[in-house]
Design a protein around this motif. Structure first.
Motif, PDB file in Angstrom:
ATOM      1  N   GLY A   4      30.856  18.119 -20.767  1.00 22.68           N
ATOM      2  CA  GLY A   4      30.548  19.435 -20.207  1.00 22.68           C
ATOM      3  C   GLY A   4      29.279  19.361 -19.376  1.00 22.68           C
ATOM      4  N   LEU A   5      28.832  20.490 -18.926  1.00 22.07           N
ATOM      5  CA  LEU A   5      27.623  20.542 -18.111  1.00 22.07           C
ATOM      6  C   LEU A   5      26.435  19.944 -18.852  1.00 22.07           C
ATOM      7  CD1 LEU A   5      28.016  24.202 -16.845  1.00 22.07           C
ATOM      8  CD2 LEU A   5      28.565  22.121 -15.600  1.00 22.07           C
ATOM      9  N   LYS A   6      25.611  19.186 -18.159  1.00 24.97           N
ATOM     10  CA  LYS A   6      24.429  18.590 -18.781  1.00 24.97           C
ATOM     11  C   LYS A   6      23.154  19.311 -18.339  1.00 24.97           C
ATOM     12  CE  LYS A   6      26.430  15.557 -21.220  1.00 24.97           C
ATOM     13  NZ  LYS A   6      26.519  15.757 -22.645  1.00 24.97           N
ATOM     14  N   ASN A   7      23.076  19.695 -17.098  1.00 26.46           N
ATOM     15  CA  ASN A   7      21.919  20.438 -16.610  1.00 26.46           C
ATOM     16  C   ASN A   7      22.307  21.901 -16.508  1.00 26.46           C
ATOM     17  OD1 ASN A   7      20.304  18.130 -16.340  1.00 26.46           O
ATOM     18  ND2 ASN A   7      21.272  17.659 -14.389  1.00 26.46           N
ATOM     19  N   THR A   8      22.331  22.541 -17.646  1.00 26.16           N
ATOM     20  CA  THR A   8      22.813  23.906 -17.707  1.00 26.16           C
ATOM     21  C   THR A   8      21.678  24.905 -17.517  1.00 26.16           C
ATOM     22  OG1 THR A   8      22.575  23.893 -20.106  1.00 26.16           O
ATOM     23  CG2 THR A   8      24.734  23.331 -19.203  1.00 26.16           C
ATOM     24  N   ARG A  21      15.371  23.670 -25.318  1.00 27.36           N
ATOM     25  CA  ARG A  21      16.774  23.577 -25.690  1.00 27.36           C
ATOM     26  C   ARG A  21      16.889  23.436 -27.199  1.00 27.36           C
ATOM     27  NH1 ARG A  21      18.193  18.523 -27.107  1.00 27.36           N
ATOM     28  NH2 ARG A  21      16.866  16.850 -26.428  1.00 27.36           N
ATOM     29  N   THR A  48      24.633  22.281 -26.942  1.00 27.85           N
ATOM     30  CA  THR A  48      23.236  22.460 -26.553  1.00 27.85           C
ATOM     31  C   THR A  48      23.067  23.735 -25.739  1.00 27.85           C
ATOM     32  OG1 THR A  48      22.918  20.062 -26.509  1.00 27.85           O
ATOM     33  CG2 THR A  48      21.294  21.405 -25.352  1.00 27.85           C
ATOM     34  N   ARG A  50      20.211  26.043 -23.626  1.00 29.91           N
ATOM     35  CA  ARG A  50      18.905  25.973 -22.955  1.00 29.91           C
ATOM     36  C   ARG A  50      18.417  27.382 -22.674  1.00 29.91           C
ATOM     37  NH1 ARG A  50      18.025  20.695 -21.305  1.00 29.91           N
ATOM     38  NH2 ARG A  50      19.893  19.432 -21.231  1.00 29.91           N
ATOM     39  N   HIS A  78      27.384  28.602 -20.119  1.00 30.69           N
ATOM     40  CA  HIS A  78      26.127  27.947 -19.770  1.00 30.69           C
ATOM     41  C   HIS A  78      25.642  27.011 -20.869  1.00 30.69           C
ATOM     42  CE1 HIS A  78      25.081  31.467 -16.857  1.00 30.69           C
ATOM     43  NE2 HIS A  78      26.042  30.688 -16.404  1.00 30.69           N
ATOM     44  N   SER A  80      25.945  23.113 -22.903  1.00 24.57           N
ATOM     45  CA  SER A  80      26.277  21.714 -22.668  1.00 24.57           C
ATOM     46  C   SER A  80      27.042  21.210 -23.888  1.00 24.57           C
ATOM     47  CB  SER A  80      24.995  20.903 -22.474  1.00 24.57           C
ATOM     48  OG  SER A  80      25.298  19.543 -22.305  1.00 24.57           O
ATOM     49  N   ASP A  82      30.437  18.224 -25.224  1.00 24.87           N
ATOM     50  CA  ASP A  82      31.403  17.163 -24.935  1.00 24.87           C
ATOM     51  C   ASP A  82      32.719  17.542 -25.593  1.00 24.87           C
ATOM     52  OD1 ASP A  82      29.557  15.611 -23.583  1.00 24.87           O
ATOM     53  OD2 ASP A  82      28.995  14.460 -25.357  1.00 24.87           O
TER      54      ASP A  82
END
Length: 157
Positions: A4-8, A21, A48, A50, A78, A80, A82
């Motif tokens: 999934g998104l890492k830099n959310t 986070r 995760t 943030r 929004h 993060s 997997d």
């Protein structure tokens, strides 16, 4: 495995500039806005969240002062996470449900240990907030009994 998104962005306001986070169990996705379409059983590891600096102050106050969590206001779009591979689509094979109890038990144990060490000078505020959010989310989801629950004490006798 799909990542999934890492830099959310901030899961509360959507700002890109995040400050802090925390990690929550996959089942907590069900407590978030827009979390219904996400199959928490297909999440591998923790989710995760943030927060921007302004929202972190609010989250910290909610957790420490009010002993609650902000998850109902967080946007699951929004976060993060997997997701495990979709073998059903690739191989026409049915996969079993993922058992998240081990992960949830580990997160619960770590959270309790953090709260037990709250007076330790090396315990950070972020860790305390994360511990409270994890424990209150697990309680709301019915995975963990609330502290001081009379029914739970009566069952132990």
């Amino acid at each position: 495995m799909y990542a999934g998104l890492k830099n959310t962005p901030c899961c509360l306001c959507g700002r890109d500039d995040t400050h802090t986070r925390i990690a929550v169990p996959p089942r907590a996705i069900g407590l978030m806005k827009n979390g219904d379409p996400i199959s928490w059983r297909d999440v591998v590891g923790t989710v995760t969240l943030r927060f921007c600096a302004d929202d972190w102050d609010l989250v910290s106050d909610l957790a420490i002062e009010m002993d609650t969590h902000p998850l109902s206001r967080c946007n699951a779009a929004h976060v993060s996470l997997d997701l495990r591979e979709d073998h059903e689509a690739l191989l026409s094979a049915v996969k079993g449900e993922t058992d998240q109890t081990e992960l949830e038990a580990r997160l619960e144990s770590e959270a309790e240990a953090t709260l037990d060490a709250v007076d330790d000078p090396y315990t950070e505020e972020r860790d305390v907030v994360e511990a409270i959010v994890v424990l209150r989310a697990l309680e709301e989801l019915g995975v963990r009994d609330p502290p001081g629950d009379v029914a739970a004490v009566a069952d132990d006798d």
